[in-house]
Design an enzyme around this catalytic site. Structure first.
Site, PDB file in Angstrom:
ATOM      1  N   GLU A 282       7.781  35.600 -12.781  1.00  0.00           N
ATOM      2  CA  GLU A 282       8.146  35.449 -14.198  1.00  0.00           C
ATOM      3  C   GLU A 282       7.250  36.284 -15.105  1.00  0.00           C
ATOM      4  O   GLU A 282       7.725  36.876 -16.080  1.00  0.00           O
ATOM      5  CB  GLU A 282       8.109  33.962 -14.589  1.00  0.00           C
ATOM      6  CG  GLU A 282       9.223  33.183 -13.905  1.00  0.00           C
ATOM      7  CD  GLU A 282       9.265  31.708 -14.270  1.00  0.00           C
ATOM      8  OE1 GLU A 282       8.432  31.257 -15.082  1.00  0.00           O
ATOM      9  OE2 GLU A 282      10.128  31.004 -13.722  1.00  0.00           O
TER      10      GLU A 282
ATOM     11  N   ASN B 104      14.066  21.927 -25.719  1.00  0.00           N
ATOM     12  CA  ASN B 104      12.793  21.272 -25.386  1.00  0.00           C
ATOM     13  C   ASN B 104      11.583  22.175 -25.651  1.00  0.00           C
ATOM     14  O   ASN B 104      10.549  22.047 -25.008  1.00  0.00           O
ATOM     15  CB  ASN B 104      12.823  20.758 -23.940  1.00  0.00           C
ATOM     16  CG  ASN B 104      13.116  21.853 -22.936  1.00  0.00           C
ATOM     17  OD1 ASN B 104      13.138  23.024 -23.286  1.00  0.00           O
ATOM     18  ND2 ASN B 104      13.311  21.483 -21.696  1.00  0.00           N
TER      19      ASN B 104
ATOM     20  N   TYR C   7      16.920  31.875 -15.034  1.00  0.00           N
ATOM     21  CA  TYR C   7      17.463  30.530 -14.829  1.00  0.00           C
ATOM     22  C   TYR C   7      18.459  30.486 -13.663  1.00  0.00           C
ATOM     23  O   TYR C   7      19.406  29.684 -13.678  1.00  0.00           O
ATOM     24  CB  TYR C   7      18.113  30.021 -16.116  1.00  0.00           C
ATOM     25  CG  TYR C   7      17.125  29.470 -17.134  1.00  0.00           C
ATOM     26  CD1 TYR C   7      16.000  28.739 -16.732  1.00  0.00           C
ATOM     27  CD2 TYR C   7      17.321  29.644 -18.504  1.00  0.00           C
ATOM     28  CE1 TYR C   7      15.098  28.225 -17.659  1.00  0.00           C
ATOM     29  CE2 TYR C   7      16.423  29.125 -19.443  1.00  0.00           C
ATOM     30  CZ  TYR C   7      15.319  28.416 -19.007  1.00  0.00           C
ATOM     31  OH  TYR C   7      14.430  27.889 -19.923  1.00  0.00           O
TER      32      TYR C   7
ATOM     33  N   PHE D 262      25.775  22.654 -17.754  1.00  0.00           N
ATOM     34  CA  PHE D 262      25.096  22.861 -19.035  1.00  0.00           C
ATOM     35  C   PHE D 262      24.560  24.274 -19.207  1.00  0.00           C
ATOM     36  O   PHE D 262      24.041  24.613 -20.273  1.00  0.00           O
ATOM     37  CB  PHE D 262      23.964  21.840 -19.228  1.00  0.00           C
ATOM     38  CG  PHE D 262      22.939  21.834 -18.122  1.00  0.00           C
ATOM     39  CD1 PHE D 262      22.973  20.871 -17.121  1.00  0.00           C
ATOM     40  CD2 PHE D 262      21.942  22.786 -18.092  1.00  0.00           C
ATOM     41  CE1 PHE D 262      22.037  20.861 -16.094  1.00  0.00           C
ATOM     42  CE2 PHE D 262      20.986  22.793 -17.066  1.00  0.00           C
ATOM     43  CZ  PHE D 262      21.041  21.820 -16.065  1.00  0.00           C
TER      44      PHE D 262
ATOM     45  N   LYS E 179      10.528  28.531 -27.084  1.00  0.00           N
ATOM     46  CA  LYS E 179      11.982  28.667 -27.176  1.00  0.00           C
ATOM     47  C   LYS E 179      12.477  28.753 -28.623  1.00  0.00           C
ATOM     48  O   LYS E 179      11.734  28.433 -29.565  1.00  0.00           O
ATOM     49  CB  LYS E 179      12.639  27.478 -26.447  1.00  0.00           C
ATOM     50  CG  LYS E 179      12.381  27.480 -24.925  1.00  0.00           C
ATOM     51  CD  LYS E 179      13.152  26.357 -24.233  1.00  0.00           C
ATOM     52  CE  LYS E 179      12.941  26.407 -22.721  1.00  0.00           C
ATOM     53  NZ  LYS E 179      13.725  25.357 -22.017  1.00  0.00           N
TER      54      LYS E 179
ATOM     55  N   THR F 119      11.044  17.750 -18.553  1.00  0.00           N
ATOM     56  CA  THR F 119      12.153  18.506 -19.145  1.00  0.00           C
ATOM     57  C   THR F 119      12.843  17.772 -20.298  1.00  0.00           C
ATOM     58  O   THR F 119      13.104  18.358 -21.347  1.00  0.00           O
ATOM     59  CB  THR F 119      13.203  18.825 -18.047  1.00  0.00           C
ATOM     60  OG1 THR F 119      12.522  19.347 -16.901  1.00  0.00           O
ATOM     61  CG2 THR F 119      14.227  19.815 -18.532  1.00  0.00           C
TER      62      THR F 119
ATOM     63  N   ARG G 111       6.234  18.639 -25.297  1.00  0.00           N
ATOM     64  CA  ARG G 111       7.608  18.146 -25.453  1.00  0.00           C
ATOM     65  C   ARG G 111       7.616  16.709 -25.974  1.00  0.00           C
ATOM     66  O   ARG G 111       8.440  16.344 -26.812  1.00  0.00           O
ATOM     67  CB  ARG G 111       8.353  18.242 -24.114  1.00  0.00           C
ATOM     68  CG  ARG G 111       8.738  19.683 -23.755  1.00  0.00           C
ATOM     69  CD  ARG G 111       9.174  19.789 -22.309  1.00  0.00           C
ATOM     70  NE  ARG G 111       9.796  21.067 -21.987  1.00  0.00           N
ATOM     71  CZ  ARG G 111      10.064  21.462 -20.754  1.00  0.00           C
ATOM     72  NH1 ARG G 111       9.787  20.680 -19.720  1.00  0.00           N
ATOM     73  NH2 ARG G 111      10.624  22.636 -20.532  1.00  0.00           N
TER      74      ARG G 111
HETATM   75  P1  IDP Z   1      11.925  22.893 -16.883  1.00  0.00           P
HETATM   76  O1  IDP Z   1      12.102  23.785 -18.093  1.00  0.00           O
HETATM   77  O2  IDP Z   1      11.288  21.589 -17.250  1.00  0.00           O
HETATM   78  O3  IDP Z   1      11.235  23.589 -15.738  1.00  0.00           O
HETATM   79  P2  IDP Z   1      14.438  23.256 -15.394  1.00  0.00           P
HETATM   80  O4  IDP Z   1      14.993  22.227 -14.462  1.00  0.00           O
HETATM   81  O5  IDP Z   1      13.822  24.462 -14.800  1.00  0.00           O
HETATM   82  O6  IDP Z   1      13.402  22.498 -16.378  1.00  0.00           O
HETATM   83  O7  IDP Z   1      15.625  23.681 -16.371  1.00  0.00           O
HETATM   84  C1  IDP Z   1      15.524  24.816 -17.191  1.00  0.00           C
HETATM   85  C2  IDP Z   1      15.969  24.445 -18.596  1.00  0.00           C
HETATM   86  O8  IDP Z   1      17.356  24.123 -18.589  1.00  0.00           O
HETATM   87  C3  IDP Z   1      15.272  23.239 -19.193  1.00  0.00           C
HETATM   88  O9  IDP Z   1      14.025  23.504 -19.783  1.00  0.00           O
HETATM   89  C4  IDP Z   1      16.283  22.785 -20.221  1.00  0.00           C
HETATM   90  O10 IDP Z   1      16.196  23.594 -21.405  1.00  0.00           O
HETATM   91  C5  IDP Z   1      17.601  23.074 -19.522  1.00  0.00           C
HETATM   92  N1  IDP Z   1      18.075  21.897 -18.774  1.00  0.00           N
HETATM   93  C6  IDP Z   1      17.688  21.479 -17.536  1.00  0.00           C
HETATM   94  N2  IDP Z   1      18.343  20.369 -17.169  1.00  0.00           N
HETATM   95  C7  IDP Z   1      19.189  20.074 -18.179  1.00  0.00           C
HETATM   96  C8  IDP Z   1      20.157  19.028 -18.381  1.00  0.00           C
HETATM   97  O11 IDP Z   1      20.368  18.142 -17.540  1.00  0.00           O
HETATM   98  N3  IDP Z   1      20.824  19.066 -19.571  1.00  0.00           N
HETATM   99  C9  IDP Z   1      20.631  20.021 -20.521  1.00  0.00           C
HETATM  100  N4  IDP Z   1      19.743  21.020 -20.366  1.00  0.00           N
HETATM  101  C10 IDP Z   1      19.027  21.050 -19.211  1.00  0.00           C
END
Ligand code: IDP
Ligand code: MG
Length: 160
Positions: free
Chosen positions: A132, A118, A55, A63, A15, A97, A108
Site C-alpha cells: 500500500e 469511517n 479494495y 456495498f 477519507k 471498521t 473512529r
Molecule cells: P478496514 O478499513 O477497517 O480495514 P475493510 O474490511 O478492509 O475494513 O473494508 C474496507 C472499507 O470498506 C471499510 O473501511 C469501510 O469503509 C468499507 N466497509 C467494509 N465493510 C463494510 C460494510 O459491511 N458496510 C459498508 N461499508 C463497509
C-alpha cells in the site's frame, strides 16, 4: 517475525468524510502525539483503478459501489507513518471498521458514526502495508529525517 525496528511503515488514508468534516488536523494530531514519524503526506484524488486494487478484498461485496463512489467524492490525504510495530499500533488507534461500535478513545470511536464513512484507512498487516505504501507513494516522496523525539518515545533497546 513481526519486529522490524522503528522503521516499519504503514499507509493511512484520511477519507473524504474527514476532509469534508474538517477532521484532517485532528487525525494527524492523534498520530503525532502517539509518537509516530510522518515520512510521507500528500493530498490526492483516487481513481477507480487504484481503488479496485486497494479494495480488491471487498470488490465483490454489495456495498463496494458505495465505497468506491464515497472514496472518489473528494480528495483524500495519504500518510506514510513510521514506528515500532506501527501497523498494529495504527489499527488500534483507528478502532474497528464500524465506527459507531468502535472503542471510545479511538479515531473512529471518537470521530465517526458510519460503517463505510469511517474517516480513515490503515493497512492491516506488514505485508499489505508494504504494497500500500508503494501504491500511494513514489520512493522520492518518502522523506528520511531525524526525529529527535524518537529517543524519548522508545527505550534504548527498542531503538534499533
Ligand atoms: P478496514 O478499513 O477497517 O480495514 P475493510 O474490511 O478492509 O475494513 O473494508 C474496507 C472499507 O470498506 C471499510 O473501511 C469501510 O469503509 C468499507 N466497509 C467494509 N465493510 C463494510 C460494510 O459491511 N458496510 C459498508 N461499508 C463497509
Ligand atoms: Mg482493511
Amino acid at each position: 517475525m513481526k519486529f522490524e525496528g522503528v522503521h516499519e511503515k504503514t499507509l493511512v488514508l484520511i477519507k473524504p468524510d474527514a476532509v469534508q468534516r474538517g477532521l484532517v488536523g485532528e487525525i494527524v494530531k492523534r498520530f503525532e502525539i502517539k509518537g509516530l514519524r510522518i515520512v510521507g503526506m500528500k493530498m490526492m484524488r483516487l481513481d477507480e483503478a487504484t481503488l479496485r486494487e486497494h479494495y480488491a478484498h471487498i470488490a465483490a461485496k454489495p456495498f463496494y459501489p458505495t465505497v468506491e463512489k464515497f472514496m472518489m467524492s473528494s480528495p483524500v490525504v495519504a500518510l506514510c507513518l513510521e514506528g515500532l510495530e506501527v501497523v498494529d499500533a495504527v489499527r488500534l488507534v483507528m478502532g474497528i471498521t464500524k465506527s459507531r461500535a468502535a472503542e471510545a478513545g479511538s479515531i473512529r470511536g471518537d470521530l465517526a458514526m458510519g460503517y463505510g464513512n469511517n474517516v480513515i484507512h490503515g493497512s492491516d498487516s506488514v505485508e499489505n502495508a508494504k504494497a500500500e505504501v508503494a501504491r500511494f507513494f513514489k520512493e522520492e516522496e518518502l522523506l528520511d529525517y531525524t526525529k529527535d523525539e524518537f529517543m524519548h518515545v522508545y527505550s534504548e533497546d527498542e531503538r534499533v
